[in-house]
Design a protein around this motif. Structure first.
Motif, PDB file in Angstrom:
ATOM      1  N   GLU A 179      39.401  70.680  41.670  1.00  0.00           N
ATOM      2  CA  GLU A 179      39.186  71.764  42.613  1.00  0.00           C
ATOM      3  C   GLU A 179      40.454  72.589  42.745  1.00  0.00           C
ATOM      4  O   GLU A 179      41.561  72.111  42.546  1.00  0.00           O
ATOM      5  N   GLN A 180      40.307  73.858  43.137  1.00  0.00           N
ATOM      6  CA  GLN A 180      41.442  74.752  43.277  1.00  0.00           C
ATOM      7  C   GLN A 180      41.585  75.226  44.709  1.00  0.00           C
ATOM      8  O   GLN A 180      40.603  75.397  45.427  1.00  0.00           O
ATOM      9  N   ILE A 181      42.831  75.435  45.107  1.00  0.00           N
ATOM     10  CA  ILE A 181      43.130  76.113  46.356  1.00  0.00           C
ATOM     11  C   ILE A 181      43.489  77.545  45.995  1.00  0.00           C
ATOM     12  O   ILE A 181      44.333  77.783  45.135  1.00  0.00           O
ATOM     13  N   TRP A 182      42.826  78.506  46.611  1.00  0.00           N
ATOM     14  CA  TRP A 182      43.068  79.912  46.314  1.00  0.00           C
ATOM     15  C   TRP A 182      43.937  80.531  47.401  1.00  0.00           C
ATOM     16  O   TRP A 182      43.758  80.253  48.600  1.00  0.00           O
ATOM     17  N   ILE A 183      44.857  81.402  46.973  1.00  0.00           N
ATOM     18  CA  ILE A 183      45.739  82.125  47.878  1.00  0.00           C
ATOM     19  C   ILE A 183      45.535  83.608  47.640  1.00  0.00           C
ATOM     20  O   ILE A 183      45.592  84.082  46.496  1.00  0.00           O
ATOM     21  N   ALA A 184      45.300  84.374  48.714  1.00  0.00           N
ATOM     22  CA  ALA A 184      45.161  85.828  48.613  1.00  0.00           C
ATOM     23  C   ALA A 184      46.191  86.478  49.530  1.00  0.00           C
ATOM     24  O   ALA A 184      46.098  86.344  50.753  1.00  0.00           O
ATOM     25  N   ASP A 185      47.167  87.150  48.937  1.00  0.00           N
ATOM     26  CA  ASP A 185      48.213  87.814  49.711  1.00  0.00           C
ATOM     27  C   ASP A 185      48.881  88.842  48.806  1.00  0.00           C
ATOM     28  O   ASP A 185      49.210  88.531  47.653  1.00  0.00           O
ATOM     29  N   ASP A 186      49.077  90.067  49.311  1.00  0.00           N
ATOM     30  CA  ASP A 186      49.716  91.087  48.499  1.00  0.00           C
ATOM     31  C   ASP A 186      51.231  90.921  48.439  1.00  0.00           C
ATOM     32  O   ASP A 186      51.901  91.610  47.659  1.00  0.00           O
ATOM     33  N   ASP A 187      51.778  90.013  49.253  1.00  0.00           N
ATOM     34  CA  ASP A 187      53.213  89.740  49.254  1.00  0.00           C
ATOM     35  C   ASP A 187      53.520  88.680  48.198  1.00  0.00           C
ATOM     36  O   ASP A 187      53.151  87.511  48.339  1.00  0.00           O
ATOM     37  N   ARG A 188      54.194  89.112  47.123  1.00  0.00           N
ATOM     38  CA  ARG A 188      54.463  88.201  46.019  1.00  0.00           C
ATOM     39  C   ARG A 188      55.301  87.004  46.444  1.00  0.00           C
ATOM     40  O   ARG A 188      55.098  85.888  45.960  1.00  0.00           O
ATOM     41  N   SER A 189      56.248  87.200  47.356  1.00  0.00           N
ATOM     42  CA  SER A 189      57.121  86.094  47.792  1.00  0.00           C
ATOM     43  C   SER A 189      56.335  85.025  48.545  1.00  0.00           C
ATOM     44  O   SER A 189      56.592  83.830  48.390  1.00  0.00           O
ATOM     45  N   ILE A 190      55.357  85.459  49.351  1.00  0.00           N
ATOM     46  CA  ILE A 190      54.518  84.491  50.068  1.00  0.00           C
ATOM     47  C   ILE A 190      53.717  83.660  49.070  1.00  0.00           C
ATOM     48  O   ILE A 190      53.619  82.434  49.182  1.00  0.00           O
ATOM     49  N   ARG A 191      53.133  84.344  48.071  1.00  0.00           N
ATOM     50  CA  ARG A 191      52.359  83.614  47.067  1.00  0.00           C
ATOM     51  C   ARG A 191      53.248  82.613  46.339  1.00  0.00           C
ATOM     52  O   ARG A 191      52.852  81.472  46.091  1.00  0.00           O
ATOM     53  N   TRP A 192      54.463  83.031  45.994  1.00  0.00           N
ATOM     54  CA  TRP A 192      55.378  82.164  45.251  1.00  0.00           C
ATOM     55  C   TRP A 192      55.725  80.918  46.049  1.00  0.00           C
ATOM     56  O   TRP A 192      55.684  79.802  45.529  1.00  0.00           O
TER      57      TRP A 192
END
Length: 475
Positions: free
Chosen positions: A7-20
Motif C-alpha cells: 500500500e502507498q501513502i500519498w502526499i499532496a502539497d505544492d511546497d517541495r520542501s514539505i513533500r521532501w
C-alpha cells in the motif's frame, strides 16, 4: 499492526520542501510514499488506484485540499484523509475534520508526530477492512452471493468490496467467463448503503437486441405489437437500488447512447413514451471483454467506457488462485450432495492435487459442474483418478504437451520476484533459462552434445563453455 508495504501513502502539497521532509520521514519508517504537486494530479491517479492514506495541504494551485477531501468522501470514503494546514487555515481544517477528514496536521509539524498520525490512520483502516473481509470470507459461500477465496488475488477483491461499502459509486467488474462476476456485484450491493433496496441483474448478451431497449427502459401500452399494457423496465425496477449490467461489451451501439444519457441525466423515456422517468440507480457493469480494445475498434463508446470505468475490480481466473481450488471443491461437492440428497463425495489426495494443477478455462463455473458430475457418476464414496471424466484428462494432457501460457506465467513470475525486491534479476535467471533449454536439447538428442548444440544454434566452442558454466561437465 504493520503497514502493508504493497500500500502507498500519498502526499499532496505544492511546497517541495514539505513533500521532501515527509517523504524522507515516512520512508525511514519503512512506509511506501508517492508525492503529488497538487490535487488535480491526485484525482488523475485515483482513476487507476487509491492510497492507504492521503495527506493533503489545503491551499494549492488549481483544486484545493478541501475540494479534494469532498471528492475523496464521495469516491473513496474509506481512505483516511489527513489535512495539513497553516495556522491561518485552522478554522477550515477543523471544519474539514468535522466533514470527514481523519485528522488535521498544523504546520509547522513535528515529523515524528506526522509519522505516528499516518500509522494511526493505517491501523484504523486496516481494522475496518479486516472486519469487512472477515464478514465476506466467513459466510456460507458462493450460493448466498458471498465469495470463497483465501488467495491474495481474492483478498484484493474483498478489500475492494470493503473500501466501497459506504459508497454507491459506479463499478466495472472485469474477468473471464465463469469467474463469478455477478457474485462480486451482489456482494457490492449487499455491503452498500443500498443493501435493503432492489438488486436487479440483466445479461445484455442474453437478450435479443430488438428486445433489449424494452427490457432496460420498459414500454408504454401499444408501443409495439404485443405491448398490451405498460411495463416497467429494469431501470425502474432497480430504482433506489442497484442495476447489474452483465456483459456490457455486447450492448448494441444505439443502446449505448441511451445508457450514456441515463447515466448523465438520471432520466429516460419508456419505449413509446413521452413522459420522462427519473430514477436513482447505482450501476455495476461487468464484462469478459477488453473494453479498451473495443473502444479502439469503435464498437464501444469511449465516453460510456469512462462513465462505467470509475472503479474497476478484476476477478482473477481460477488458474491464478489455485490455492482456493481445494476449498471450492469441498464446497461444491457438499452443495451437490445436498441438492441430490446423497452423501458428499470425498476426493483422494491424488485427485485433489491433479485438479489443482489444471488450467480450468471455464473457471469456477467449470469446477462446479465437474463436482456435480462426480457426485452423480463416481462409483465409490472416495473419488479416484479413474473417476474423472475422460475429456477433462484428455484436454489437459494435450495442453501439457504444448503449454500455451508460458509467456504469461513467466511474466507473472518475473513481476512477483521483482515485487519481492530481486536485483540483477536477468543475471540470475539467464543461466536457468540456458540450463533448461540445454537439458531439453540433450534429452531430444539422447545426450549427443554436438547435435544438441546444433538444435540451440550454438557452435562447438560455445557448447564447451556452456557445459562448464552451467554445471553439466561436473554432473
Amino acid at each position: 499492526m504493520e503497514i502493508n508495504q504493497a500500500e502507498q501513502i500519498w502526499i499532496a502539497d505544492d511546497d517541495r520542501s514539505i513533500r521532501w521532509v515527509l517523504e524522507r520521514a515516512l520512508q525511514k519508517a519503512g512506509i511506501k510514499v508517492r508525492s503529488f504537486e497538487g490535487a488535480d494530479q491526485v484525482l488523475q491517479a485515483l482513476r487507476m488506484e487509491e492510497p492507504e492514506v492521503l495527506l493533503t495541504d489545503i491551499r494549492m494551485p488549481g483544486t484545493d485540499g478541501l475540494t479534494l477531501l469532498s471528492k475523496m468522501q464521495t469516491g473513496h470514503p474509506d481512505v483516511p484523509v489527513i489535512i495539513m494546514t497553516a495556522h491561518s487555515d485552522l478554522d477550515s481544517a477543523v471544519s474539514a475534520y468535522r466533514g470527514g477528514a481523519f485528522e488535521y496536521l498544523p504546520k509547522p509539524f513535528d515529523v515524528n508526530e506526522a509519522v505516528e498520525l499516518v500509522r494511526r490512520a493505517c491501523r484504523m483502516r486496516q481494522e475496518s477492512r479486516t472486519q469487512v473481509v472477515g464478514e465476506l470470507a466467513t459466510d456460507s459461500g458462493f450460493a448466498a452471493g458471498e465469495i470463497i477465496g483465501k488467495a491474495p488475488s481474492m483478498q484484493e477483491v474483498f478489500r475492494a468490496i470493503g473500501r466501497l461499502s459506504k459508497s454507491s459509486i459506479t463499478v466495472l467488474i472485469t474477468g473471464e467467463s465463469g469467474t463469478g462476476k455477478e457474485l462480486v456485484a451482489k456482494a457490492l450491493h449487499t455491503h452498500s448503503p443500498r443493501a435493503n433496496k432492489p438488486f436487479i441483474a440483466l445479461n445484455t448478451a442474453a437478450i435479443p437486441s430488438e428486445l433489449l431497449e424494452s427490457e432496460l427502459f420498459g414500454h408504454e401500452k401499444g408501443a409495439f405489437t404485443g405491448a398490451y399494457a405498460q411495463r416497467k423496465g429494469r431501470f425502474e425496477q432497480a430504482d433506489t437500488g442497484t442495476l447489474f449490467l452483465d456483459e456490457i461489451g455486447d450492448m448494441p451501439a444505439e443502446l449505448q447512447t441511451r445508457l450514456l444519457r441515463v447515466l448523465a441525466e438520471g432520466t429516460f423515456y419508456r419505449v413509446g413514451g413521452h413522459t420522462p422517468v427519473k430514477v436513482d440507480v447505482r450501476i455495476i457493469a461487468a464484462t469478459h471483454q477488453n473494453l479498451e480494445e473495443l473502444v479502439r475498434k469503435g464498437s464501444f463508446r469511449e465516453d460510456l467506457f469512462h462513465r462505467l470505468n470509475v472503479i474497476r475490480i478484476h476477478n482473477p481466473p481460477l488458474r491464478e488462485r489455485r490455492e482456493d481450488i481445494p476449498l471450492l471443491l469441498k464446497f461444491f461437492l457438499m452443495r451437490a450432495a445436498e441438492e441430490l440428497h446423497v452423501d458428499a463425495k470425498v476426493l483422494s489426495p491424488a485427485v485433489t492435487a491433479y485438479l489443482q494443477s489444471l488450467m480450468w478455462p471455464g473457471n469456477v463455473r467449470q469446477l462446479e459442474n465437474t463436482c456435480r458430475w462426480l457426485t452423480v457418476m463416481a462409483s465409490g464414496q472416495e473419488v479416484v483418478m479413474d473417476d474423472l471424466p475422460s475429456e477433462l484428462q484428455e484436454r489437459e494432457q494435450s495442453k501439457a504437451e504444448l503449454p500455451g501460457d508460458w509467456e504469461k506465467a513467466l511474466a507473472q513470475f518475473a513481476s512477483h520476484r521483482l515485487a519481492k525486491g530481486s536485483t540483477a534479476f536477468l543475471d540470475e535467471m539467464y543461466p536457468i533459462f540456458e540450463r533448461i533449454l540445454l537439458q531439453a536439447a540433450l534429452d531430444k538428442t539422447g545426450g549427443r552434445k554436438i547435435e544438441a548444440a546444433e538444435l540451440l544454434g550454438w557452435g562447438r566452442n560455445t557448447l564447451t563453455r556452456k557445459l562448464k558454466e552451467l554445471g553439466f561437465e561436473k554432473a
